[in-house]
Write a protein that holds these residues in place. Structure first.
Motif, PDB file in Angstrom:
ATOM      1  N   PRO A  68       0.842  -1.206   0.000  1.00  0.00           N
ATOM      2  CA  PRO A  68       0.000   0.000   0.000  1.00  0.00           C
ATOM      3  C   PRO A  68       0.876   1.254   0.000  1.00  0.00           C
ATOM      4  O   PRO A  68       1.813   1.364   0.788  1.00  0.00           O
ATOM      5  CB  PRO A  68      -0.783  -0.138   1.310  1.00  0.00           C
ATOM      6  CG  PRO A  68       0.092  -0.985   2.196  1.00  0.00           C
ATOM      7  CD  PRO A  68       0.773  -1.944   1.268  1.00  0.00           C
ATOM      8  N   ARG A  69       0.580   2.191  -0.879  1.00  0.00           N
ATOM      9  CA  ARG A  69       1.362   3.418  -1.001  1.00  0.00           C
ATOM     10  C   ARG A  69       0.407   4.602  -1.134  1.00  0.00           C
ATOM     11  O   ARG A  69      -0.498   4.589  -1.972  1.00  0.00           O
ATOM     12  CB  ARG A  69       2.287   3.359  -2.223  1.00  0.00           C
ATOM     13  CG  ARG A  69       3.298   2.205  -2.176  1.00  0.00           C
ATOM     14  CD  ARG A  69       4.360   2.426  -1.109  1.00  0.00           C
ATOM     15  NE  ARG A  69       5.357   1.357  -1.091  1.00  0.00           N
ATOM     16  CZ  ARG A  69       5.369   0.339  -0.250  1.00  0.00           C
ATOM     17  NH1 ARG A  69       4.391   0.234   0.663  1.00  0.00           N
ATOM     18  NH2 ARG A  69       6.317  -0.567  -0.285  1.00  0.00           N
ATOM     19  N   VAL A  70       0.625   5.640  -0.318  1.00  0.00           N
ATOM     20  CA  VAL A  70      -0.256   6.805  -0.288  1.00  0.00           C
ATOM     21  C   VAL A  70       0.302   7.890  -1.199  1.00  0.00           C
ATOM     22  O   VAL A  70       1.507   8.160  -1.205  1.00  0.00           O
ATOM     23  CB  VAL A  70      -0.412   7.336   1.147  1.00  0.00           C
ATOM     24  CG1 VAL A  70      -1.421   8.479   1.183  1.00  0.00           C
ATOM     25  CG2 VAL A  70      -0.852   6.217   2.092  1.00  0.00           C
ATOM     26  N   SER A  71      -0.577   8.525  -1.964  1.00  0.00           N
ATOM     27  CA  SER A  71      -0.160   9.589  -2.878  1.00  0.00           C
ATOM     28  C   SER A  71       0.372  10.782  -2.090  1.00  0.00           C
ATOM     29  O   SER A  71      -0.010  11.009  -0.944  1.00  0.00           O
ATOM     30  CB  SER A  71      -1.328  10.029  -3.755  1.00  0.00           C
ATOM     31  OG  SER A  71      -2.387  10.555  -2.959  1.00  0.00           O
ATOM     32  N   PRO A  72       1.264  11.584  -2.689  1.00  0.00           N
ATOM     33  CA  PRO A  72       1.828  12.745  -1.985  1.00  0.00           C
ATOM     34  C   PRO A  72       0.779  13.743  -1.505  1.00  0.00           C
ATOM     35  O   PRO A  72       1.014  14.446  -0.518  1.00  0.00           O
ATOM     36  CB  PRO A  72       2.753  13.362  -3.041  1.00  0.00           C
ATOM     37  CG  PRO A  72       3.165  12.217  -3.907  1.00  0.00           C
ATOM     38  CD  PRO A  72       1.934  11.347  -3.991  1.00  0.00           C
ATOM     39  N   ASP A  73      -0.381  13.806  -2.181  1.00  0.00           N
ATOM     40  CA  ASP A  73      -1.412  14.734  -1.722  1.00  0.00           C
ATOM     41  C   ASP A  73      -2.326  14.119  -0.665  1.00  0.00           C
ATOM     42  O   ASP A  73      -3.233  14.782  -0.151  1.00  0.00           O
ATOM     43  CB  ASP A  73      -2.247  15.253  -2.896  1.00  0.00           C
ATOM     44  CG  ASP A  73      -3.038  14.154  -3.620  1.00  0.00           C
ATOM     45  OD1 ASP A  73      -3.093  13.009  -3.120  1.00  0.00           O
ATOM     46  OD2 ASP A  73      -3.587  14.438  -4.699  1.00  0.00           O
ATOM     47  N   GLY A  74      -2.096  12.841  -0.339  1.00  0.00           N
ATOM     48  CA  GLY A  74      -2.840  12.192   0.727  1.00  0.00           C
ATOM     49  C   GLY A  74      -4.258  11.797   0.383  1.00  0.00           C
ATOM     50  O   GLY A  74      -5.020  11.378   1.264  1.00  0.00           O
ATOM     51  N   ARG A  75      -4.632  11.856  -0.879  1.00  0.00           N
ATOM     52  CA  ARG A  75      -6.011  11.568  -1.250  1.00  0.00           C
ATOM     53  C   ARG A  75      -6.246  10.127  -1.709  1.00  0.00           C
ATOM     54  O   ARG A  75      -7.370   9.626  -1.619  1.00  0.00           O
ATOM     55  CB  ARG A  75      -6.457  12.511  -2.371  1.00  0.00           C
ATOM     56  CG  ARG A  75      -6.465  13.983  -1.979  1.00  0.00           C
ATOM     57  CD  ARG A  75      -6.887  14.831  -3.158  1.00  0.00           C
ATOM     58  NE  ARG A  75      -6.927  16.253  -2.808  1.00  0.00           N
ATOM     59  CZ  ARG A  75      -7.225  17.224  -3.667  1.00  0.00           C
ATOM     60  NH1 ARG A  75      -7.513  16.915  -4.941  1.00  0.00           N
ATOM     61  NH2 ARG A  75      -7.234  18.484  -3.279  1.00  0.00           N
ATOM     62  N   THR A  76      -5.189   9.486  -2.194  1.00  0.00           N
ATOM     63  CA  THR A  76      -5.372   8.211  -2.882  1.00  0.00           C
ATOM     64  C   THR A  76      -4.369   7.183  -2.378  1.00  0.00           C
ATOM     65  O   THR A  76      -3.238   7.526  -2.032  1.00  0.00           O
ATOM     66  CB  THR A  76      -5.190   8.405  -4.405  1.00  0.00           C
ATOM     67  OG1 THR A  76      -6.024   9.481  -4.848  1.00  0.00           O
ATOM     68  CG2 THR A  76      -5.555   7.140  -5.167  1.00  0.00           C
ATOM     69  N   VAL A  77      -4.792   5.932  -2.368  1.00  0.00           N
ATOM     70  CA  VAL A  77      -3.918   4.811  -2.019  1.00  0.00           C
ATOM     71  C   VAL A  77      -3.758   3.932  -3.254  1.00  0.00           C
ATOM     72  O   VAL A  77      -4.741   3.628  -3.942  1.00  0.00           O
ATOM     73  CB  VAL A  77      -4.496   3.972  -0.869  1.00  0.00           C
ATOM     74  CG1 VAL A  77      -3.550   2.828  -0.508  1.00  0.00           C
ATOM     75  CG2 VAL A  77      -4.766   4.849   0.344  1.00  0.00           C
ATOM     76  N   ALA A  78      -2.532   3.550  -3.550  1.00  0.00           N
ATOM     77  CA  ALA A  78      -2.261   2.576  -4.609  1.00  0.00           C
ATOM     78  C   ALA A  78      -1.763   1.293  -3.956  1.00  0.00           C
ATOM     79  O   ALA A  78      -1.128   1.319  -2.906  1.00  0.00           O
ATOM     80  CB  ALA A  78      -1.223   3.110  -5.591  1.00  0.00           C
TER      81      ALA A  78
END
Length: 633
Positions: A235-245
């Motif tokens: 699990p990796r969180v986007s730099p803007d904190g809105r999305t998880v990949a």
């Protein structure tokens, strides 16, 4: 499911290679700026942490604060400090440590085992996965606890703990709730929470039903983000904190990562496949400020590149090799411009590669003088509408004239792949080459490298289409190499061990078989192994709900057709594939007067990985193949 006189024979065949000392690089990490890399390095001695320049591999510093410790979990803080774990097996603890430009210090001491430290985005805290009072090493492939007393009442719990980097922790208090096993995690950019893959109960077994959750970094409260019907990794969180990949797909072993990339809002929702239909397998992702970065396996090519949603990964680095790093197959700088990995192939020993994504190059040369006992080539073939690929290793000691014997080695998994790894003298492949055998390493349907549909193509078809792919691959090899069709052998461990047992009931093409930690009876296996959940995505139902599906692919139900001499080996404390599976098959073959030998190695876990025991496995395997394959005409 996530290889005597005999020993003397092996030593004689491998003697030239045994003089080589391989310099190892483990737990590779890269600094946020991309200017430095760190790894646990060793030649013949105990491993120490080495800090190097990413530009040219020059050693900047060696870190070794504990003469009785082994090191792992290397990660850089935003300020460039190196965070790492020092495990003292004698003391039974793990120290979480910090190394700045000149000194090292202890942040916390864990009475148990620990892994995966990650520093908060503001650099003030560090999180860690801890198992207090662990009864066994983490992971189902590790030797299990002995099955005595009242069983199934207590499980090791891997939980999140958080520490203040400004002072040493007096006690270790897990943050995440009891009863919930944490597998992997990432900080959110604001440092207020974590995104993690988690499951209730037995951590070894329940990864196959894990969910994607948010964990409050102050209270430990858990909130569900998604629970898709697939296996989840990284699990990796986007730099803007809105999305998880995350990487999602059909995976048969925790740590054997491969699939498509999915994204989902941090607030929760239905995951979206952003690599759907790709003819490759994603094995690592990182969400940098410069966008998503990925490592993929595309046929025989290892690739590093940029991932744009809805498009195929654009590779900047591609070659027939394998790679490893502390946090996946490669690590990336904070902006995603620089990548680093430990890269190797069959003929070249490990080296650190680093540099700008479009020009990653070798920066260490400790192993440049090492040679390999054979050469490698990629072989591709078509079968039943599938594009299939494998590797053919040719011995340098092969006879100048005539055809040579060949051993086909089937990988475990089945969700995995044979990827190029250096032919070190302690590997089964090197031992076979030194003994004069060609070695064929197929990647049949069910493997990684051809897209998720190919990986899922062996659902409810174990030993069916994948075995036909393997046999067609042997035909393809015989068209391009001087292999003697009358002197073929088959081997493998775990799922490869199943295939070795099963093939004995389906074909008489092989003169000898070596089956390591194999499954002979899926019905009894379901009720006796420690990870029964992994079978549900493949079979569709439990054994109790669809027993015939399990019987249909069990060698034991077709044992009367087995004629091929077989050597079987297994670890006494294997919880992935209990030794009872090997005992059943040994008994069946012995009952029919088929030549068979079974060795159960004391205290060993899955596939018998200890140095002395695996040496014995190689010696016995070579002797078995020599007796029944090499001597056949």
């Amino acid at each position: 499911m996530r290889l005597i006189p005999l020993a003397a024979l092996l030593l004689a065949t491998a003697a030239p290679a045994l003089a080589q000392t391989i310099h190892q690089y483990g737990a590779l990490a890269i600094a946020p700026a991309g200017d430095r890399v760190a790894a646990v390095e060793n030649g013949a001695a105990r491993g120490v942490i080495t800090l190097r320049s990413a530009a040219d591999g020059r050693i900047l510093r060696t870190i070794d604060p504990c003469a009785t410790c082994t090191y792992s979990g290397l990660t850089f803080a935003p300020n460039g400090d190196l965070i790492f774990l020092a495990r003292d097996a004698k003391a039974g603890n793990v120290r979480l440590m910090d190394a700045d430009a000149k000194t090292t210090r202890t942040i916390a001491t864990v009475a148990g085992i620990a892994q995966t430290p990650r520093v908060s985005p503001d650099g003030k805290r560090v999180a860690l996965l801890v198992t207090l009072g662990a009864a066994k090493e983490s992971g189902a492939t590790q030797a299990g606890v002995r099955m005595v007393g009242e069983i199934g009442e207590k499980n090791d719990e891997q939980r999140l703990a958080v520490f203040d980097l400004s002072r040493e922790a007096a006690t270790v208090t897990p943050l995440s709730p009891a009863g919930r096993y944490i597998y992997e995690y990432d900080w959110t950019p604001d440092g207020r929470s974590f995104v993690a893959t988690t499951a209730l109960g037995n951590g070894d077994n329940n990864w196959w039903v894990a969910s994607l959750d948010a964990i409050d970094a102050t209270t430990g409260a858990v909130r569900s983000i998604a629970k898709p019907a697939m296996q989840l990794n990284q699990p990796r969180v986007s730099p803007d904190g809105r999305t998880v990949a995350f990487i999602g797909g059909l995976m048969s072993d925790f740590g054997s990562i491969g699939g498509d990339v999915f994204t989902v809002p941090l607030t929760g929702g239905t995951p979206r496949n952003i690599t759907e239909g790709a003819k490759s397998t994603v094995t690592t992702i990182d969400w940098t400020t410069g966008g998503l970065r990925a490592v993929t396996l595309a046929g025989d090519q290892l690739q590093f590149g940029t991932l744009t949603p809805g498009q195929a990964v654009k590779p900047a680095f591609s070659r027939p090799a394998s790679s490893a790093a502390g946090d996946g197959r490669a690590v990336f700088s904070a902006d995603g411009r620089v990548a680093a990995a430990v890269v190797q192939d069959y003929e070249h020993a490990p080296a650190i590669y680093a540099g700008p994504l479009a020009s990653v190059r070798q920066v260490t040369h400790d192993n440049d003088a090492l040679t390999a006992p054979g050469t490698a080539r990629s072989v591709s073939w078509k079968n039943e509408g599938f594009d299939v690929q494998g590797w053919l290793l040719a011995p340098k000691t092969a006879a100048a004239a005539g055809k040579a014997p060949m051993i086909t080695m089937v990988h475990g998994g089945p969700s995995a792949a044979n990827m190029p790894g250096y032919l070190a003298p302690t590997t089964m492949n090197a031992a076979l080459l030194n003994a004069g055998y060609y070695v064929f390493l197929p990647n049949p349907r069910g493997s990684y490298g051809q897209g998720e549909a190919f990986t899922a193509a062996n659902k409810r078809d174990f030993g069916g289409g994948d075995l036909r792919d393997i046999l067609a691959g042997i035909d393809a090899v015989e068209r391009v190499a001087p292999v003697d069709n009358n002197r073929l052998g088959l081997g493998g461990c775990s799922y490869g061990g199943f295939m070795a047992m099963w093939a004995n009931t389906q074909t008489n093409r092989f003169k000898a078989i070596v089956a390591g930690a194999g499954l002979s009876n899926w019905v009894s296996y379901y009720g006796t192994n420690g990870i029964d959940q992994w079978m549900l995505p493949f079979f569709g139902k439990s054994m109790y709900d669809d027993m015939k599906a399990y019987e249909d692919v069990s060698a034991i139900y077709q044992a009367k057709k087995a004629k091929t001499p077989t050597f079987i080996y297994v670890g006494e404390r294997d919880i992935e594939v209990p030794p009872t599976q090997s005992i059943e098959w040994w008994h069946a073959l012995k009952n029919q007067n088929v030549p068979v030998s079974l060795v159960i190695y004391p205290d060993a876990g899955h596939c018998v990985s200890g140095a002395e025991q695996s040496k014995d496995v190689r010696a016995r395997s070579i002797a078995w193949f020599d007796r029944y394959v090499k001597a056949a005409r």
